[in-house]
Design a protein around this motif. Structure first.
Motif, PDB file in Angstrom:
ATOM      1  N   UNK A   1     -15.760   0.905 -15.137  1.00 20.17           N
ATOM      2  CA  UNK A   1     -15.302   2.044 -13.784  1.00 20.17           C
ATOM      3  C   UNK A   1     -14.904   0.844 -12.386  1.00 20.17           C
ATOM      4  N   UNK A   2     -16.146   0.073 -12.720  1.00 18.95           N
ATOM      5  CA  UNK A   2     -15.684  -1.504 -11.212  1.00 18.95           C
ATOM      6  C   UNK A   2     -14.326  -2.276 -12.052  1.00 18.95           C
ATOM      7  N   UNK A   3     -14.179  -2.763 -13.536  1.00 17.63           N
ATOM      8  CA  UNK A   3     -13.499  -3.214 -13.902  1.00 17.63           C
ATOM      9  C   UNK A   3     -11.915  -2.956 -13.981  1.00 17.63           C
ATOM     10  N   UNK A   4     -11.962  -1.285 -13.648  1.00 20.32           N
ATOM     11  CA  UNK A   4     -10.958  -0.817 -13.556  1.00 20.32           C
ATOM     12  C   UNK A   4     -10.517  -0.867 -12.116  1.00 20.32           C
ATOM     13  N   UNK A   5     -11.189  -0.289 -11.116  1.00 24.37           N
ATOM     14  CA  UNK A   5     -10.584  -0.660 -10.039  1.00 24.37           C
ATOM     15  C   UNK A   5     -10.539  -1.935  -9.360  1.00 24.37           C
ATOM     16  N   UNK A   6     -10.990  -3.057 -10.174  1.00 26.18           N
ATOM     17  CA  UNK A   6     -10.345  -4.471  -9.622  1.00 26.18           C
ATOM     18  C   UNK A   6      -8.909  -4.952  -9.997  1.00 26.18           C
ATOM     19  N   UNK A   7      -9.010  -4.331 -11.124  1.00 23.94           N
ATOM     20  CA  UNK A   7      -7.291  -4.111 -12.030  1.00 23.94           C
ATOM     21  C   UNK A   7      -6.425  -3.712 -11.226  1.00 23.94           C
ATOM     22  N   UNK A   8      -6.920  -2.035 -10.989  1.00 25.42           N
ATOM     23  CA  UNK A   8      -6.416  -1.711 -10.107  1.00 25.42           C
ATOM     24  C   UNK A   8      -5.536  -2.248  -8.333  1.00 25.42           C
ATOM     25  N   UNK A   9      -7.271  -2.629  -8.072  1.00 19.18           N
ATOM     26  CA  UNK A   9      -6.320  -3.733  -7.234  1.00 19.18           C
ATOM     27  C   UNK A   9      -5.723  -4.694  -6.766  1.00 19.18           C
ATOM     28  N   UNK A  10      -6.019  -5.482  -8.445  1.00 16.54           N
ATOM     29  CA  UNK A  10      -5.391  -7.226  -7.972  1.00 16.54           C
ATOM     30  C   UNK A  10      -3.889  -6.682  -8.698  1.00 16.54           C
ATOM     31  N   UNK A  11      -3.376  -5.315  -9.795  1.00 13.93           N
ATOM     32  CA  UNK A  11      -2.226  -5.640  -9.925  1.00 13.93           C
ATOM     33  C   UNK A  11      -1.649  -4.201  -8.472  1.00 13.93           C
ATOM     34  N   UNK A  12      -1.764  -3.919  -8.035  1.00  9.72           N
ATOM     35  CA  UNK A  12      -1.350  -3.573  -6.172  1.00  9.72           C
ATOM     36  C   UNK A  12      -0.973  -5.026  -5.509  1.00  9.72           C
ATOM     37  N   UNK A  13      -1.798  -5.506  -5.162  1.00 10.77           N
ATOM     38  CA  UNK A  13      -1.878  -6.534  -4.561  1.00 10.77           C
ATOM     39  C   UNK A  13      -0.565  -7.550  -5.166  1.00 10.77           C
ATOM     40  N   UNK A  14      -0.632  -7.541  -6.340  1.00  9.51           N
ATOM     41  CA  UNK A  14       0.289  -9.062  -6.606  1.00  9.51           C
ATOM     42  C   UNK A  14       1.508  -8.171  -6.830  1.00  9.51           C
ATOM     43  N   UNK A  15       1.893  -6.211  -6.806  1.00 13.20           N
ATOM     44  CA  UNK A  15       3.037  -5.737  -6.967  1.00 13.20           C
ATOM     45  C   UNK A  15       3.254  -6.365  -5.375  1.00 13.20           C
TER      46      UNK A  15
END
Length: 264
Positions: free
Chosen positions: A206-220
């Motif tokens: 779950x923590x990995x998913x939250x980090x992935x979503x946050x990182x990808x949104x920031x990059x996009x």
């Protein structure tokens, strides 16, 4: 568009879905070589590909890098069911055998450095506290062990009987047990090797998913260049074999550091 029936939970999914929208399992592939009834072009509906909190599966796949098939179904299932836990076996096994340092390995491997450093810090803290509490016991043990080793070297005839060596070693170990305070060791064993890995293994994905979503949104949001975004997502995610050296060296530092402190 043909529907896909999940072989795991029997949920009916849209034909362009790759993973089940309910349980996250991979769906069967529809083979176009067989004669399916022709579709009515006028009645065809565009069905959006499922996303993970607004992130496309292609971007998530690019971010995860290695073994995305192990994570994306879990991400989809957690999103569909509103769950925040999913068992991660590597975290539990590493923590069970190597304590806080073992738990940290998985988080560093997946570039979750903040959590990795947290577990490394807890491990070093407990190791240091153990040395402080049992310093005299460890020093007495080291003195006895090296004293016996030196005596065996100087007077080998005295220890010709293996039973004599065994009795001497047993006396050293007994002296250690009598002066040793087991509280910190028990905390390290039951907290660092059991409780923490158990909890961490439930929430790591779950923590990995939250980090992935946050990182990808920031990059996009940072650039409109599609090729650059894809490259940045791949670089930000993935795995790092170099970072896992941090908990490994921290464990070695704790062991050999304690040894040299007691010897010197």
């Amino acid at each position: 568009m043909e529907k896909k029936i999940c072989l795991k939970c029997s949920t009916e999914n849209e034909g362009n879905y790759v993973f089940c929208k309910y349980c996250g399992a991979m769906l069967p592939v529809v083979d176009k070589r067989y004669n399916y009834p022709p579709e009515d072009e006028n009645s065809r509906e565009e069905v959006a590909e499922p996303e993970i909190e607004g992130i496309s599966l292609s971007d998530m796949n690019r971010y995860i890098g290695k073994r995305p098939q192990k994570f994306i179904p879990k991400f989809l299932r957690m999103q569909t069911l509103g769950q925040s836990s999913s068992f991660c076996a590597p975290v539990f096994i590493l923590g069970l055998f190597f304590g806080f340092f073992g738990t940290a390995i998985w988080f560093f491997w997946r570039k979750m450095s903040k959590l990795g450093w947290l577990f490394v810090g807890l491990g070093l803290f407990l190791e240091g506290l153990d040395i402080v509490v049992n310093y005299s016991a460890y020093c007495a043990y080291m003195d006895g062990f090296f004293g016996l080793l030196g005596d065996v070297t100087r007077n080998p005839q005295k220890y010709a009987d293996p039973g004599t060596v065994s009795d001497s070693v047993n006396s050293i170990v007994l002296a250690l047990e009598q002066s040793f305070n087991p509280v910190i060791s028990l905390i390290s064993r039951y907290v660092g090797h059991l409780s923490v890995p158990s909890v961490a293994s439930l929430f790591a994905v779950y923590l990995y998913k939250k980090k992935a979503v946050s990182d990808i949104k920031r990059i996009n949001e940072s650039t409109d260049d599609i090729a650059l975004r894809q490259q940045l997502i791949a670089d930000k995610g993935g795995c790092s074999g170099l970072l896992i050296l941090i908990p490994i060296f921290a464990q070695l530092f704790a062991v050999f550091g304690a040894f040299f402190i007691c010897v010197l």
